[in-house]
Design a protein around this motif. Sequence first.
Motif, PDB file in Angstrom:
ATOM      1  N   UNK A   1       0.851  -1.187   0.000  1.00 47.48           N
ATOM      2  CA  UNK A   1       0.000   0.000   0.000  1.00 47.48           C
ATOM      3  C   UNK A   1       0.888   1.239   0.000  1.00 47.48           C
ATOM      4  N   UNK A   2       0.675   2.106  -0.972  1.00 41.95           N
ATOM      5  CA  UNK A   2       1.435   3.356  -1.076  1.00 41.95           C
ATOM      6  C   UNK A   2       0.456   4.525  -1.006  1.00 41.95           C
ATOM      7  N   UNK A   3       0.652   5.376   0.021  1.00 41.59           N
ATOM      8  CA  UNK A   3      -0.162   6.575   0.178  1.00 41.59           C
ATOM      9  C   UNK A   3       0.765   7.774  -0.025  1.00 41.59           C
ATOM     10  N   UNK A   4       0.774   8.292  -1.251  1.00 42.04           N
ATOM     11  CA  UNK A   4       1.734   9.335  -1.635  1.00 42.04           C
ATOM     12  C   UNK A   4       1.021  10.650  -1.900  1.00 42.04           C
ATOM     13  N   UNK A   5       1.427  11.688  -1.152  1.00 39.35           N
ATOM     14  CA  UNK A   5       0.867  13.015  -1.417  1.00 39.35           C
ATOM     15  C   UNK A   5       1.621  13.706  -2.550  1.00 39.35           C
ATOM     16  N   UNK A   6       2.855  13.265  -2.795  1.00 39.53           N
ATOM     17  CA  UNK A   6       3.629  13.747  -3.930  1.00 39.53           C
ATOM     18  C   UNK A   6       3.739  12.655  -4.978  1.00 39.53           C
ATOM     19  N   UNK A   7       4.768  12.717  -5.803  1.00 39.43           N
ATOM     20  CA  UNK A   7       4.932  11.785  -6.920  1.00 39.43           C
ATOM     21  C   UNK A   7       5.511  10.454  -6.449  1.00 39.43           C
ATOM     22  N   UNK A   8       4.884   9.350  -6.875  1.00 39.01           N
ATOM     23  CA  UNK A   8       5.463   8.017  -6.679  1.00 39.01           C
ATOM     24  C   UNK A   8       6.217   7.662  -7.957  1.00 39.01           C
ATOM     25  N   UNK A   9       7.521   7.508  -7.833  1.00 40.54           N
ATOM     26  CA  UNK A   9       8.362   7.173  -8.983  1.00 40.54           C
ATOM     27  C   UNK A   9       8.730   5.697  -8.919  1.00 40.54           C
ATOM     28  N   UNK A  10       8.442   4.980 -10.001  1.00 39.87           N
ATOM     29  CA  UNK A  10       8.774   3.555 -10.080  1.00 39.87           C
ATOM     30  C   UNK A  10       9.783   3.377 -11.210  1.00 39.87           C
ATOM     31  N   UNK A  11      10.956   2.894 -10.862  1.00 40.72           N
ATOM     32  CA  UNK A  11      11.987   2.672 -11.867  1.00 40.72           C
ATOM     33  C   UNK A  11      11.727   1.354 -12.594  1.00 40.72           C
ATOM     34  N   UNK A  12      12.680   0.915 -13.418  1.00 34.21           N
ATOM     35  CA  UNK A  12      12.506  -0.304 -14.217  1.00 34.21           C
ATOM     36  C   UNK A  12      12.544  -1.512 -13.291  1.00 34.21           C
ATOM     37  N   UNK A  13      11.389  -1.889 -12.754  1.00 33.64           N
ATOM     38  CA  UNK A  13      11.346  -2.939 -11.741  1.00 33.64           C
ATOM     39  C   UNK A  13      10.107  -3.806 -11.925  1.00 33.64           C
ATOM     40  N   UNK A  14      10.122  -4.920 -11.202  1.00 34.82           N
ATOM     41  CA  UNK A  14       8.932  -5.745 -11.027  1.00 34.82           C
ATOM     42  C   UNK A  14       8.506  -5.660  -9.570  1.00 34.82           C
ATOM     43  N   UNK A  15       7.246  -5.351  -9.357  1.00 35.84           N
ATOM     44  CA  UNK A  15       6.680  -5.313  -8.006  1.00 35.84           C
ATOM     45  C   UNK A  15       5.741  -6.509  -7.872  1.00 35.84           C
ATOM     46  N   UNK A  16       6.107  -7.418  -6.953  1.00 42.64           N
ATOM     47  CA  UNK A  16       5.306  -8.615  -6.734  1.00 42.64           C
ATOM     48  C   UNK A  16       4.702  -8.555  -5.338  1.00 42.64           C
ATOM     49  N   UNK A  17       3.389  -8.442  -5.288  1.00 42.98           N
ATOM     50  CA  UNK A  17       2.670  -8.384  -4.012  1.00 42.98           C
ATOM     51  C   UNK A  17       1.446  -9.279  -4.146  1.00 42.98           C
ATOM     52  N   UNK A  18       1.580 -10.561  -3.820  1.00 41.67           N
ATOM     53  CA  UNK A  18       0.499 -11.520  -4.087  1.00 41.67           C
ATOM     54  C   UNK A  18      -0.849 -11.134  -3.504  1.00 41.67           C
ATOM     55  N   UNK A  19      -0.870 -10.412  -2.384  1.00 44.00           N
ATOM     56  CA  UNK A  19      -2.148 -10.050  -1.777  1.00 44.00           C
ATOM     57  C   UNK A  19      -2.864  -8.951  -2.510  1.00 44.00           C
ATOM     58  N   UNK A  20      -2.156  -7.870  -2.854  1.00 43.86           N
ATOM     59  CA  UNK A  20      -2.723  -6.762  -3.616  1.00 43.86           C
ATOM     60  C   UNK A  20      -1.699  -5.634  -3.689  1.00 43.86           C
ATOM     61  N   UNK A  21      -1.927  -4.723  -4.617  1.00 43.47           N
ATOM     62  CA  UNK A  21      -1.144  -3.485  -4.743  1.00 43.47           C
ATOM     63  C   UNK A  21      -2.137  -2.336  -4.745  1.00 43.47           C
ATOM     64  N   UNK A  22      -1.944  -1.389  -3.824  1.00 36.89           N
ATOM     65  CA  UNK A  22      -2.866  -0.257  -3.710  1.00 36.89           C
ATOM     66  C   UNK A  22      -2.086   1.048  -3.650  1.00 36.89           C
ATOM     67  N   UNK A  23      -2.444   1.976  -4.541  1.00 35.03           N
ATOM     68  CA  UNK A  23      -1.948   3.355  -4.458  1.00 35.03           C
ATOM     69  C   UNK A  23      -3.176   4.201  -4.166  1.00 35.03           C
ATOM     70  N   UNK A  24      -3.169   4.866  -2.996  1.00 40.74           N
ATOM     71  CA  UNK A  24      -4.369   5.602  -2.607  1.00 40.74           C
ATOM     72  C   UNK A  24      -4.083   7.014  -2.140  1.00 40.74           C
ATOM     73  N   UNK A  25      -2.923   7.556  -2.528  1.00 42.58           N
ATOM     74  CA  UNK A  25      -2.623   8.939  -2.193  1.00 42.58           C
ATOM     75  C   UNK A  25      -3.132   9.897  -3.248  1.00 42.58           C
ATOM     76  N   UNK A  26      -2.960  11.208  -2.960  1.00 37.92           N
ATOM     77  CA  UNK A  26      -3.388  12.233  -3.909  1.00 37.92           C
ATOM     78  C   UNK A  26      -2.366  12.457  -5.011  1.00 37.92           C
ATOM     79  N   UNK A  27      -1.139  12.000  -4.797  1.00 40.59           N
ATOM     80  CA  UNK A  27      -0.081  12.198  -5.783  1.00 40.59           C
ATOM     81  C   UNK A  27      -0.194  11.231  -6.948  1.00 40.59           C
ATOM     82  N   UNK A  28       0.446  11.592  -8.059  1.00 45.19           N
ATOM     83  CA  UNK A  28       0.446  10.750  -9.252  1.00 45.19           C
ATOM     84  C   UNK A  28       1.553   9.712  -9.165  1.00 45.19           C
ATOM     85  N   UNK A  29       1.603   8.852 -10.192  1.00 46.95           N
ATOM     86  CA  UNK A  29       2.654   7.833 -10.306  1.00 46.95           C
ATOM     87  C   UNK A  29       3.387   8.027 -11.623  1.00 46.95           C
ATOM     88  N   UNK A  30       4.715   7.983 -11.574  1.00 49.95           N
ATOM     89  CA  UNK A  30       5.542   8.190 -12.768  1.00 49.95           C
ATOM     90  C   UNK A  30       6.437   6.980 -12.974  1.00 49.95           C
TER      91      UNK A  30
END
Length: 451
Positions: free
Chosen positions: A72-101
């Motif tokens: 779970x990522x709650x970001x008020x600013x920018x969430x930056x994701x580099x060249x990666x794999x994110x493995x979260x078998x339960x779930x992936x949640x972005x619920x902040x006001x900031x965008x994702x780049x």
Amino acid sequence: TLSDNATLATTDSTISFATAINGENNLTINSGTGAVSLATIGTTTPLGNLAVTGGTVNLGGTVTLADTKTLTVTNSGLWTIEAVTITAPGSITQNGAGLTELTGNVTLDTSSGAINFATEINGAYDLVIAAEAGAVDLGGLGSTTALGNVTVTSGTVDLGGDVTLAASKILTITNGNTWFVDSSTITAPGGIVQDGAGTTQLGTSLVTFATTDSAITFATDIHEPIAVAFSAGTGAVTLAGMGDAAAVGDVTVTAGAVNVQGDVTLAASKSMTVTNSGLLTIGSSAVTITAPAGFTQDGSGLTTLTGATTISTTDSAVSFATAINGEVDLTVTAGTGSATFATAGGTTALGNVAITSGALTFGGAITLADTKTLTVTNSGVWTIPASTVTAPGGITQNGAGGVTLSGNTTLATTDSAVSFATAVNGGYDLTVSAGTGAIAFEGIGATTNLG
């Protein structure tokens, strides 16, 4: 290494890790509005649940969580994701006001867990979302910086808003359940592919699917009474069917080749327009197109019927600007609406043709296959140009409307009847060739003498 569940907290100040964090325990990071910068997570030993609250958030490496665990990522600013794999078998949640780049190609992977982004994802890189049977709910893609290729595999899908991909990039949706598309424009210059078993449900207002001379393909039904436009330039558009679950709104297709493989049902007062520069193919089997406010084919490409075809309106026009071919039956039911055709059967003779309409106009010759019949039930005037109408099984005009010749005309059957229930007029020659078939006319030249 985490040897137990851990919480790292600051008061609006930075939290930064330059190296990997491991350990099969939960980690909570809360920096308020401070920045969070992490390297890799869980590469040696997958973590438990990971919750990050911060201003800007930077995940600089691969993230791997243990079975059933959630990110779970709650970001008020920018969430930056580099060249990666994110493995979260339960779930992936972005619920902040900031965008994702995205700053590199990214894969988000759950084992049938949900993937939710409350705000938009941007960045000129590829995005793979693999949720298997899990739901995917996004807040929009690429309005600030167009994305690369986007591939989504999931149960239900909701992209949440406009989708914009960069030049030549492709959107692929493999949805096991419903793909929800609200009032939005989906722009994928390299192509749009829906190839899951689930259907596509339109939202609250016009939905546009657009490519740059590339294919748009839907493997399953599109439904709900909302207008939908397909704009593919010279690319092909393939539709498995529309309106099965709930009739759709106005349908507009602009493409090269167009392939309508199944029934199309529009809601009351809605129309369908196909502008095809390539071949319009209707039917892999019998197909019914129901467009109450009218059906129009106005491209330069021809039309081929590959299954028995019925086109139905509610007292509205049916119009084909170019030739129709295909050795199958064609039924047109337009009520009091007009029916206008260029030519029919010039390349491949049609099967039985039955037309019920107001005014009827053929722009050229009509050719039906052996034993096949032409039946016209016209409440308005049937206008026949300088042409030959060939229906080996017989020609029947049984409407209340008259018939007008606008050029020298030949009516031909193979030892089968020619019958007109109303007068034939027009100052042109009429030749009737019925072999041993009967010929019956209600009247000839009652209003305008024939040639």
